[in-house]
Design an enzyme around this catalytic site. Structure first.
Site, mmCIF file in Angstrom:
data_model
loop_
_atom_site.group_PDB
_atom_site.id
_atom_site.type_symbol
_atom_site.label_atom_id
_atom_site.label_comp_id
_atom_site.label_asym_id
_atom_site.label_seq_id
_atom_site.Cartn_x
_atom_site.Cartn_y
_atom_site.Cartn_z
ATOM 1 N N TYR A 1 10.391 5.207 0.538
ATOM 2 C CA TYR A 1 10.446 5.629 -0.966
ATOM 3 C C TYR A 1 11.307 6.846 -1.218
ATOM 4 O O TYR A 1 12.312 6.800 -2.182
ATOM 5 C CB TYR A 1 9.145 6.034 -1.363
ATOM 6 C CG TYR A 1 8.952 6.354 -3.072
ATOM 7 C CD1 TYR A 1 8.785 5.150 -3.894
ATOM 8 C CD2 TYR A 1 9.175 7.553 -3.442
ATOM 9 C CE1 TYR A 1 8.768 5.511 -5.320
ATOM 10 C CE2 TYR A 1 8.904 7.999 -4.787
ATOM 11 C CZ TYR A 1 8.842 6.684 -5.710
ATOM 12 O OH TYR A 1 8.727 7.161 -7.041
ATOM 13 N N ASP B 1 9.227 -7.838 -16.072
ATOM 14 C CA ASP B 1 8.275 -7.621 -15.223
ATOM 15 C C ASP B 1 7.722 -8.920 -14.561
ATOM 16 O O ASP B 1 8.107 -10.050 -15.052
ATOM 17 C CB ASP B 1 7.169 -6.914 -15.821
ATOM 18 C CG ASP B 1 6.351 -5.956 -15.055
ATOM 19 O OD1 ASP B 1 5.851 -6.297 -13.983
ATOM 20 O OD2 ASP B 1 6.100 -4.656 -15.264
ATOM 21 N N VAL C 1 12.731 -8.242 -9.797
ATOM 22 C CA VAL C 1 14.067 -7.344 -9.585
ATOM 23 C C VAL C 1 14.799 -7.444 -8.279
ATOM 24 O O VAL C 1 15.814 -7.050 -8.064
ATOM 25 C CB VAL C 1 13.849 -6.143 -10.135
ATOM 26 C CG1 VAL C 1 13.515 -5.678 -11.621
ATOM 27 C CG2 VAL C 1 12.759 -5.376 -9.157
ATOM 28 N N THR D 1 -0.546 7.923 -13.948
ATOM 29 C CA THR D 1 -0.364 6.482 -14.238
ATOM 30 C C THR D 1 -1.386 5.877 -13.440
ATOM 31 O O THR D 1 -2.317 6.461 -12.968
ATOM 32 C CB THR D 1 0.775 5.913 -13.713
ATOM 33 O OG1 THR D 1 0.840 6.165 -12.067
ATOM 34 C CG2 THR D 1 2.098 6.566 -14.150
ATOM 35 N N ASN E 1 13.459 0.793 -14.418
ATOM 36 C CA ASN E 1 12.104 1.414 -13.937
ATOM 37 C C ASN E 1 11.611 0.804 -13.078
ATOM 38 O O ASN E 1 10.563 1.547 -12.315
ATOM 39 C CB ASN E 1 11.320 1.699 -15.180
ATOM 40 C CG ASN E 1 9.908 2.196 -15.097
ATOM 41 O OD1 ASN E 1 9.561 3.303 -14.845
ATOM 42 N ND2 ASN E 1 9.261 1.237 -14.981
#
Length: 249
Positions: A156, A38, A64, A191, A90
């Site tokens: 997205y 991360d 990433v 979340t 993820n």
């Protein structure tokens, strides 16, 4: 008590919060040695929580979108534990929603770089390590928006739809080499990101889920655990909808 993935080596990207955090904690609870990749230093707190309850975890800073960074993550996992068994790709970000004719190319590219290219790079370098073992299990993070249209969702939705078919193609490519690759498409989930939304927006989201509520990160994590475990040994190239019925209507 038997643990589902005892002594497996698992890399999870984007595990500083939300679904990734819940997945890291669950996989560690089920016996895996977890490596969190991360950009957020808060991932260190997740590692400490895992260790506090007897689990084993390691934080490796990883962007990433940076190929060298992703390669380092996977190589560090192998160097630390001898092999790589599991990848949960993820890491992702939401988009700045708006109609296509007002879209800024930079906004589009940022979302695709993280939500699509980041998944592809994670798969590329994880598979390189898994081929050395002759086995592995990968779960890529899709979304309900890979399967249905939504007003003003451009980058997205496009990225997640691409992840779905990328996962299918990669699955059939490596099926004979012991590597299973699946995709999971969650519904809207409770979340930290959603917690910031106005209440009326959240209620509108809930209304689209026949089950009558949003998902919990732990529920998505349970589905991921199943897919990376030996209980799913005959499952590859599939897309599992964990969406409270969102895509069934």
């Amino acid at each position: 008590m038997d643990m589902m993935i005892e002594n497996k080596i698992a890399v999870i990207t984007g595990a500083a919060s939300g679904i990734g955090e819940a997945t890291a904690k669950l996989l560690a609870k089920e016996g895996a040695k977890v490596i969190i990749g991360d950009v957020a230093q808060s991932a260190e707190a997740v590692v400490e929580e895992i260790k506090a309850v007897g689990g084993e975890a390691l934080f490796v800073r990883c962007d990433v979108t940076d190929e060298k960074s992703v390669r380092n993550l996977m190589e560090t996992a192998t160097a630390s534990y001898g092999r790589l068994d599991i990848l949960v790709a993820n890491a992702g970000i939401p988009e700045k929603k708006g109609p296509v004719h007002e879209m800024q190319l930079d906004d589009w590219q940022k979302v695709l770089n993280i939500d699509l290219n980041g998944v592809v790079l994670a798969n590329k370098y994880a598979i390189q390590q898994m081929l050395k073992n002759g086995f592995g299990a990968i779960v890529n993070m899709g979304s309900i928006l890979a399967h249905v249209g939504q007003v003003n969702s451009t980058a997205y939705s496009a990225a997640k739809a691409a992840v779905v078919n990328f996962s299918r193609s990669a699955a059939v490519t490596y099926a004979t080499q012991g590597i299973r690759i699946n995709c999971i498409s969650p519904g809207y989930t409770e979340t930290p990101l959603l917690a910031k939304l106005p209440e009326e927006t959240k209620q509108a989201m809930i209304a689209n889920h026949p089950i009558g509520r949003l998902g919990k990160p732990e529920e998505i994590a349970e589905a991921i655990l199943f897919l990376v475990s030996d209980k799913a040994s005959f499952i590859t190239g599939t897309v599992l909808h964990v969406d409270g019925g969102y895509t069934a209507v």
